[in-house]
Design a protein around this motif. Structure first.
Motif, PDB file in Angstrom:
ATOM      1  N   PRO A   1      60.431  41.841   3.314  1.00  0.00           N
ATOM      2  CA  PRO A   1      59.605  42.420   4.482  1.00  0.00           C
ATOM      3  C   PRO A   1      60.115  43.073   5.618  1.00  0.00           C
ATOM      4  CG  PRO A   1      58.753  40.397   3.505  1.00  0.00           C
ATOM      5  CD  PRO A   1      59.829  40.485   2.999  1.00  0.00           C
ATOM      6  N   ALA A   2      61.339  42.366   5.982  1.00  0.00           N
ATOM      7  CA  ALA A   2      62.147  42.833   6.981  1.00  0.00           C
ATOM      8  C   ALA A   2      62.826  43.967   6.452  1.00  0.00           C
ATOM      9  CB  ALA A   2      63.408  41.731   7.627  1.00  0.00           C
ATOM     10  N   TRP A   3      63.045  44.322   5.496  1.00  0.00           N
ATOM     11  CA  TRP A   3      63.954  45.574   4.658  1.00  0.00           C
ATOM     12  C   TRP A   3      62.985  46.612   4.976  1.00  0.00           C
ATOM     13  CZ3 TRP A   3      68.155  45.261   0.732  1.00  0.00           C
ATOM     14  CH2 TRP A   3      68.612  46.517   0.350  1.00  0.00           C
ATOM     15  N   ILE A   4      61.726  46.283   4.437  1.00  0.00           N
ATOM     16  CA  ILE A   4      60.746  47.391   4.392  1.00  0.00           C
ATOM     17  C   ILE A   4      60.320  47.849   5.742  1.00  0.00           C
ATOM     18  CG2 ILE A   4      58.540  47.966   3.751  1.00  0.00           C
ATOM     19  CD1 ILE A   4      58.875  46.106   1.345  1.00  0.00           C
ATOM     20  N   ALA A   5      60.285  46.780   6.769  1.00  0.00           N
ATOM     21  CA  ALA A   5      59.854  46.944   8.236  1.00  0.00           C
ATOM     22  C   ALA A   5      61.091  47.999   8.756  1.00  0.00           C
ATOM     23  CB  ALA A   5      59.739  45.936   8.909  1.00  0.00           C
ATOM     24  N   ALA A   6      62.514  47.757   8.621  1.00  0.00           N
ATOM     25  CA  ALA A   6      63.404  48.312   9.161  1.00  0.00           C
ATOM     26  C   ALA A   6      63.463  49.809   8.452  1.00  0.00           C
ATOM     27  CB  ALA A   6      64.999  47.662   8.756  1.00  0.00           C
ATOM     28  N   VAL A   7      63.263  50.070   7.260  1.00  0.00           N
ATOM     29  CA  VAL A   7      63.055  51.264   6.967  1.00  0.00           C
ATOM     30  C   VAL A   7      62.083  52.216   7.446  1.00  0.00           C
ATOM     31  CG1 VAL A   7      62.766  52.792   4.778  1.00  0.00           C
ATOM     32  CG2 VAL A   7      64.421  50.979   4.552  1.00  0.00           C
ATOM     33  N   ASP A   8      60.873  51.428   7.670  1.00  0.00           N
ATOM     34  CA  ASP A   8      59.784  52.234   8.226  1.00  0.00           C
ATOM     35  C   ASP A   8      60.049  52.759   9.510  1.00  0.00           C
ATOM     36  OD1 ASP A   8      58.103  52.127   5.982  1.00  0.00           O
ATOM     37  OD2 ASP A   8      57.064  50.216   6.210  1.00  0.00           O
ATOM     38  N   ARG A   9      60.552  51.867  10.269  1.00  0.00           N
ATOM     39  CA  ARG A   9      61.084  52.054  11.708  1.00  0.00           C
ATOM     40  C   ARG A   9      61.902  52.946  11.854  1.00  0.00           C
ATOM     41  NH1 ARG A   9      61.306  46.440  12.245  1.00  0.00           N
ATOM     42  NH2 ARG A   9      63.547  46.484  12.107  1.00  0.00           N
ATOM     43  N   ALA A  10      62.971  53.108  10.992  1.00  0.00           N
ATOM     44  CA  ALA A  10      64.119  54.140  11.078  1.00  0.00           C
ATOM     45  C   ALA A  10      63.208  55.512  10.620  1.00  0.00           C
ATOM     46  CB  ALA A  10      65.044  53.811  10.201  1.00  0.00           C
ATOM     47  N   VAL A  11      62.411  55.438   9.724  1.00  0.00           N
ATOM     48  CA  VAL A  11      61.745  56.920   9.110  1.00  0.00           C
ATOM     49  C   VAL A  11      60.899  57.399  10.529  1.00  0.00           C
ATOM     50  CG1 VAL A  11      60.129  57.646   7.765  1.00  0.00           C
ATOM     51  CG2 VAL A  11      62.256  56.437   6.779  1.00  0.00           C
ATOM     52  N   ALA A  12      60.312  56.535  11.116  1.00  0.00           N
ATOM     53  CA  ALA A  12      59.216  56.877  12.132  1.00  0.00           C
ATOM     54  C   ALA A  12      59.807  57.345  13.411  1.00  0.00           C
ATOM     55  CB  ALA A  12      58.280  55.645  12.497  1.00  0.00           C
ATOM     56  N   ALA A  13      61.157  57.156  13.571  1.00  0.00           N
ATOM     57  CA  ALA A  13      61.603  57.412  14.779  1.00  0.00           C
ATOM     58  C   ALA A  13      62.192  58.670  14.763  1.00  0.00           C
ATOM     59  CB  ALA A  13      63.081  56.506  14.968  1.00  0.00           C
ATOM     60  N   GLU A  14      62.355  59.541  13.564  1.00  0.00           N
ATOM     61  CA  GLU A  14      62.697  60.695  13.309  1.00  0.00           C
ATOM     62  C   GLU A  14      61.523  61.989  13.483  1.00  0.00           C
ATOM     63  OE1 GLU A  14      65.739  61.595  13.590  1.00  0.00           O
ATOM     64  OE2 GLU A  14      66.430  59.666  13.163  1.00  0.00           O
ATOM     65  N   ARG A  15      62.078  63.029  14.202  1.00  0.00           N
ATOM     66  CA  ARG A  15      60.896  63.960  14.490  1.00  0.00           C
ATOM     67  C   ARG A  15      60.393  65.101  13.141  1.00  0.00           C
ATOM     68  NH1 ARG A  15      62.146  66.253  20.081  1.00  0.00           N
ATOM     69  NH2 ARG A  15      59.563  66.877  19.920  1.00  0.00           N
ATOM     70  N   THR A  16      61.490  65.312  12.332  1.00  0.00           N
ATOM     71  CA  THR A  16      61.110  66.149  11.073  1.00  0.00           C
ATOM     72  C   THR A  16      61.366  65.519   9.916  1.00  0.00           C
ATOM     73  OG1 THR A  16      63.546  66.767  10.620  1.00  0.00           O
ATOM     74  CG2 THR A  16      62.723  67.929  12.762  1.00  0.00           C
ATOM     75  N   PRO A  17      60.902  66.043   8.802  1.00  0.00           N
ATOM     76  CA  PRO A  17      60.699  65.613   7.477  1.00  0.00           C
ATOM     77  C   PRO A  17      62.085  65.324   6.989  1.00  0.00           C
ATOM     78  CG  PRO A  17      58.784  66.861   7.509  1.00  0.00           C
ATOM     79  CD  PRO A  17      59.588  67.013   8.999  1.00  0.00           C
ATOM     80  N   ARG A  18      63.075  66.526   7.128  1.00  0.00           N
ATOM     81  CA  ARG A  18      64.178  66.148   6.638  1.00  0.00           C
ATOM     82  C   ARG A  18      65.025  64.971   7.249  1.00  0.00           C
ATOM     83  NH1 ARG A  18      63.344  71.532   6.078  1.00  0.00           N
ATOM     84  NH2 ARG A  18      63.491  72.487   3.904  1.00  0.00           N
ATOM     85  N   ASP A  19      64.987  65.060   8.584  1.00  0.00           N
ATOM     86  CA  ASP A  19      65.449  63.897   9.275  1.00  0.00           C
ATOM     87  C   ASP A  19      64.907  62.588   8.862  1.00  0.00           C
ATOM     88  OD1 ASP A  19      67.181  65.662  10.547  1.00  0.00           O
ATOM     89  OD2 ASP A  19      65.802  65.567  12.432  1.00  0.00           O
ATOM     90  N   ARG A  20      63.725  62.482   8.517  1.00  0.00           N
ATOM     91  CA  ARG A  20      62.928  61.215   7.960  1.00  0.00           C
ATOM     92  C   ARG A  20      63.737  60.884   6.632  1.00  0.00           C
ATOM     93  NH1 ARG A  20      58.625  62.945  11.283  1.00  0.00           N
ATOM     94  NH2 ARG A  20      57.686  64.398   9.630  1.00  0.00           N
ATOM     95  N   ALA A  21      63.978  61.783   5.715  1.00  0.00           N
ATOM     96  CA  ALA A  21      64.290  61.489   4.608  1.00  0.00           C
ATOM     97  C   ALA A  21      65.919  60.876   4.643  1.00  0.00           C
ATOM     98  CB  ALA A  21      64.284  62.727   3.716  1.00  0.00           C
ATOM     99  N   VAL A  22      66.594  61.619   5.483  1.00  0.00           N
ATOM    100  CA  VAL A  22      67.811  60.975   5.688  1.00  0.00           C
ATOM    101  C   VAL A  22      67.987  59.548   6.337  1.00  0.00           C
ATOM    102  CG1 VAL A  22      70.149  61.426   6.980  1.00  0.00           C
ATOM    103  CG2 VAL A  22      68.926  63.364   5.726  1.00  0.00           C
ATOM    104  N   ALA A  23      67.166  59.538   7.018  1.00  0.00           N
ATOM    105  CA  ALA A  23      66.717  58.048   7.859  1.00  0.00           C
ATOM    106  C   ALA A  23      66.428  57.121   6.665  1.00  0.00           C
ATOM    107  CB  ALA A  23      65.694  57.956   8.933  1.00  0.00           C
ATOM    108  N   TYR A  24      65.494  57.376   5.755  1.00  0.00           N
ATOM    109  CA  TYR A  24      65.049  56.560   4.896  1.00  0.00           C
ATOM    110  C   TYR A  24      66.489  56.172   3.919  1.00  0.00           C
ATOM    111  CZ  TYR A  24      63.355  55.088   0.249  1.00  0.00           C
ATOM    112  OH  TYR A  24      63.059  54.241  -1.092  1.00  0.00           O
ATOM    113  N   VAL A  25      67.352  57.133   3.681  1.00  0.00           N
ATOM    114  CA  VAL A  25      68.311  56.682   2.844  1.00  0.00           C
ATOM    115  C   VAL A  25      69.139  55.942   3.847  1.00  0.00           C
ATOM    116  CG1 VAL A  25      70.516  57.824   1.954  1.00  0.00           C
ATOM    117  CG2 VAL A  25      68.424  58.804   1.397  1.00  0.00           C
ATOM    118  N   ARG A  26      69.619  56.321   4.921  1.00  0.00           N
ATOM    119  CA  ARG A  26      70.647  55.526   5.614  1.00  0.00           C
ATOM    120  C   ARG A  26      69.944  54.026   6.026  1.00  0.00           C
ATOM    121  NH1 ARG A  26      74.898  56.230   9.031  1.00  0.00           N
ATOM    122  NH2 ARG A  26      74.891  58.554   8.436  1.00  0.00           N
ATOM    123  N   ALA A  27      68.917  53.916   6.161  1.00  0.00           N
ATOM    124  CA  ALA A  27      68.426  52.682   6.732  1.00  0.00           C
ATOM    125  C   ALA A  27      68.306  51.752   5.270  1.00  0.00           C
ATOM    126  CB  ALA A  27      66.912  52.870   7.020  1.00  0.00           C
TER     127      ALA A  27
END
Length: 200
Positions: A72-98
């Motif tokens: 649950p904490a892992w999924i929440a951290a990934v969701d937060r990281a993705v939501a913080a980005e403004r473009t889909p490409r940045d969100r994809a990179v955020a998914y990977v990094r998180a």
């Protein structure tokens, strides 16, 4: 009524269960899964052995709680990281990094090894369902980008994540793995990534 150690019976039960999971984690991490017995968990947690089955039905159930505890904490951290980005490409990179940042916290390796070899069929199914929930985040991001091959794009990015997590588990420097994975994802999603070789 038995004495409770919290403000309510619900809080008391939640605290006791956390103590039992803590004890089970410590035993598995230090001694291996074969050392995980009801008696060992009860002794480590400081709870009477005949009381621990109020919180789970079997040692297998407790092992399932250990393996899935951080999801649950892992999924929440990934969701937060993705939501913080403004473009889909940045969100994809955020998914990977998180995902890699969560793996680098240090407990993923032995939890994953338990998932592969020590869980019941129902527990493994729960782990698969949790992974599916996590992957859905990436699928939504790639759908925004609308690449020519969305399913394949998701599969390749997830393969990058899974491979890099294994490298972190095996001791590679996390910062270097983060950088490699981010660059690989950016190249895959670059606007001209689907163009063939220049004919001229």
């Amino acid at each position: 009524m038995p004495k409770i150690e919290a403000g309510s019976v619900r809080e008391h039960r939640a605290q006791r269960l956390e103590r039992l999971i803590d004890a089970a984690e410590a035993i598995v991490a230090e001694e291996g899964v074969d050392a995980l017995t009801a008696g060992a968990v009860a002794k480590r947690a400081g709870i009477a052995r005949n009381s621990i089955y109020r919180y789970f039905d079997s040692v297998d159930d407790l092992l399932q709680l250990v393996v899935t505890r951080e999801f649950p904490a892992w999924i929440a951290a990934v969701d937060r990281a993705v939501a913080a980005e403004r473009t889909p490409r940045d969100r994809a990179v955020a998914y990977v990094r998180a995902n890699l940042e969560q793996a680098a916290r240090g407990t993923h390796g032995w939890r994953a090894s338990l998932s592969r070899g020590s869980l019941s069929a129902s527990a493994r199914q729960q782990v698969r369902e949790l992974h599916t929930s996590l992957h859905a985040c990436l699928e939504r991001v790639i759908a925004e980008l609308a690449p020519p091959h969305p399913v394949l794009t998701v599969a390749v990015i997830q393969a990058v994540v899974d491979t890099c997590i294994r490298r972190i588990d095996e001791g590679d420097e996390p910062a270097e793995v983060f950088e490699f994975a981010a660059r690989a994802t950016e190249r895959l999603l670059a606007p001209d990534a689907d163009r063939g070789p220049d004919p001229g």
